[in-house]
Design a protein around this motif. Sequence first.
Motif, PDB file in Angstrom:
ATOM      1  N   ARG A  47      35.767  45.298  27.811  1.00 19.57           N
ATOM      2  CA  ARG A  47      36.515  44.046  28.606  1.00 19.57           C
ATOM      3  C   ARG A  47      35.825  42.300  27.620  1.00 19.57           C
ATOM      4  O   ARG A  47      34.773  43.106  28.000  1.00 19.57           O
ATOM      5  N   SER A  48      36.579  42.204  27.871  1.00 17.94           N
ATOM      6  CA  SER A  48      35.642  40.936  26.909  1.00 17.94           C
ATOM      7  C   SER A  48      35.384  38.996  28.509  1.00 17.94           C
ATOM      8  O   SER A  48      37.100  40.064  29.490  1.00 17.94           O
ATOM      9  N   VAL A  49      34.565  38.866  28.433  1.00 21.36           N
ATOM     10  CA  VAL A  49      34.295  38.012  30.096  1.00 21.36           C
ATOM     11  C   VAL A  49      35.022  37.308  29.327  1.00 21.36           C
ATOM     12  O   VAL A  49      35.854  36.139  30.305  1.00 21.36           O
ATOM     13  N   LYS A  50      35.305  36.506  27.563  1.00 23.30           N
ATOM     14  CA  LYS A  50      36.586  35.481  27.901  1.00 23.30           C
ATOM     15  C   LYS A  50      37.944  35.575  27.158  1.00 23.30           C
ATOM     16  O   LYS A  50      38.754  34.995  27.495  1.00 23.30           O
ATOM     17  N   GLY A  51      38.144  36.778  27.849  1.00 27.37           N
ATOM     18  CA  GLY A  51      39.515  37.624  27.133  1.00 27.37           C
ATOM     19  C   GLY A  51      39.493  37.926  26.273  1.00 27.37           C
ATOM     20  O   GLY A  51      39.404  37.607  25.774  1.00 27.37           O
ATOM     21  N   VAL A  52      40.980  37.202  26.210  1.00 27.31           N
ATOM     22  CA  VAL A  52      41.792  37.352  24.782  1.00 27.31           C
ATOM     23  C   VAL A  52      40.905  36.598  23.552  1.00 27.31           C
ATOM     24  O   VAL A  52      41.563  36.106  22.479  1.00 27.31           O
ATOM     25  N   ASP A  53      40.345  35.379  24.089  1.00 28.60           N
ATOM     26  CA  ASP A  53      40.234  34.875  23.149  1.00 28.60           C
ATOM     27  C   ASP A  53      39.233  34.344  22.986  1.00 28.60           C
ATOM     28  O   ASP A  53      38.166  33.948  22.221  1.00 28.60           O
ATOM     29  N   GLY A  54      37.916  35.984  23.579  1.00 25.47           N
ATOM     30  CA  GLY A  54      36.483  36.266  22.855  1.00 25.47           C
ATOM     31  C   GLY A  54      36.866  36.704  21.744  1.00 25.47           C
ATOM     32  O   GLY A  54      37.341  36.921  20.825  1.00 25.47           O
ATOM     33  N   ILE A 104      26.455  38.301  37.296  1.00 22.88           N
ATOM     34  CA  ILE A 104      27.256  38.960  36.867  1.00 22.88           C
ATOM     35  C   ILE A 104      28.698  39.971  36.588  1.00 22.88           C
ATOM     36  O   ILE A 104      29.976  38.964  35.605  1.00 22.88           O
ATOM     37  N   VAL A 105      28.632  41.357  36.889  1.00 23.02           N
ATOM     38  CA  VAL A 105      30.095  41.726  36.826  1.00 23.02           C
ATOM     39  C   VAL A 105      31.189  40.927  37.614  1.00 23.02           C
ATOM     40  O   VAL A 105      32.197  41.416  36.809  1.00 23.02           O
ATOM     41  N   GLY A 106      31.260  39.690  38.432  1.00 22.60           N
ATOM     42  CA  GLY A 106      32.642  39.392  38.342  1.00 22.60           C
ATOM     43  C   GLY A 106      32.913  38.660  37.236  1.00 22.60           C
ATOM     44  O   GLY A 106      34.539  38.395  38.083  1.00 22.60           O
ATOM     45  N   HIS A 107      32.611  38.522  36.526  1.00 16.79           N
ATOM     46  CA  HIS A 107      32.666  37.633  34.516  1.00 16.79           C
ATOM     47  C   HIS A 107      33.639  38.857  34.877  1.00 16.79           C
ATOM     48  O   HIS A 107      34.679  38.436  33.792  1.00 16.79           O
ATOM     49  N   VAL A 108      33.949  40.081  34.859  1.00 19.65           N
ATOM     50  CA  VAL A 108      34.946  41.430  34.132  1.00 19.65           C
ATOM     51  C   VAL A 108      35.524  41.639  35.021  1.00 19.65           C
ATOM     52  O   VAL A 108      36.612  42.188  35.220  1.00 19.65           O
ATOM     53  N   LEU A 109      36.261  40.579  36.166  1.00 20.90           N
ATOM     54  CA  LEU A 109      36.979  41.254  36.860  1.00 20.90           C
ATOM     55  C   LEU A 109      38.080  40.051  37.269  1.00 20.90           C
ATOM     56  O   LEU A 109      38.834  40.023  38.447  1.00 20.90           O
ATOM     57  N   THR A 110      38.278  39.460  36.466  1.00 20.86           N
ATOM     58  CA  THR A 110      39.236  38.544  36.436  1.00 20.86           C
ATOM     59  C   THR A 110      40.016  38.783  35.961  1.00 20.86           C
ATOM     60  O   THR A 110      40.813  39.390  35.035  1.00 20.86           O
ATOM     61  N   ASP A 111      41.313  37.989  36.279  1.00 17.90           N
ATOM     62  CA  ASP A 111      42.276  38.074  35.727  1.00 17.90           C
ATOM     63  C   ASP A 111      42.854  37.800  33.676  1.00 17.90           C
ATOM     64  O   ASP A 111      42.646  38.427  33.398  1.00 17.90           O
ATOM     65  N   ARG A 112      41.388  36.821  33.714  1.00 22.03           N
ATOM     66  CA  ARG A 112      41.549  36.200  31.803  1.00 22.03           C
ATOM     67  C   ARG A 112      40.409  37.863  31.024  1.00 22.03           C
ATOM     68  O   ARG A 112      41.001  38.281  29.890  1.00 22.03           O
ATOM     69  N   ALA A 113      39.421  38.199  32.480  1.00 28.73           N
ATOM     70  CA  ALA A 113      39.389  39.443  32.052  1.00 28.73           C
ATOM     71  C   ALA A 113      40.246  40.642  31.186  1.00 28.73           C
ATOM     72  O   ALA A 113      39.339  41.823  30.224  1.00 28.73           O
ATOM     73  N   HIS A 114      40.924  40.894  32.615  1.00 29.76           N
ATOM     74  CA  HIS A 114      42.004  42.278  32.143  1.00 29.76           C
ATOM     75  C   HIS A 114      42.782  41.472  31.609  1.00 29.76           C
ATOM     76  O   HIS A 114      42.831  42.869  30.728  1.00 29.76           O
TER      77      HIS A 114
END
Length: 123
Positions: A47-54, A104-114
């Motif tokens: 997964r990208s922490v920055k979501g689809v904008d990564g 840090i782990v919470g950053h890959v659990l967001t809707d953005r990262a999903h």
Amino acid sequence: MTAWNASDLSRIGAAEELDLESERADGTLRTPVTMWVVRAGDRLYVRSVKGVDGPWYRGTRSRHQGRVEAAGVRADVAFHDADPGEYAEVDAAYREKYGRYTGIVGHVLTDRAHASTLRLEPR
């Protein structure tokens, strides 16, 4: 869908990090990006922490394939968008494997990262 062999699945799934190189439109590989990788069942995900904008995620969109390397395994892969029904299992895998990184782990659990969850399949 092509399945991982048991050894590669175990080794990559247990690796702390994975290097991912996506293919450009001309077939050349981009510079490797180091990231977390998780195993959920018999599948591997990133997964990208920055979501689809990564930037690295955007790089996977041109050919939907590339190469990964982790734990001594180097494999050509296809990048498949995970179905939203897979997110909960992937979230649980991230929490279990990387939960010790509480800040840090919470950053890959967001809707953005999903939205950027990719299933890695060997090719």
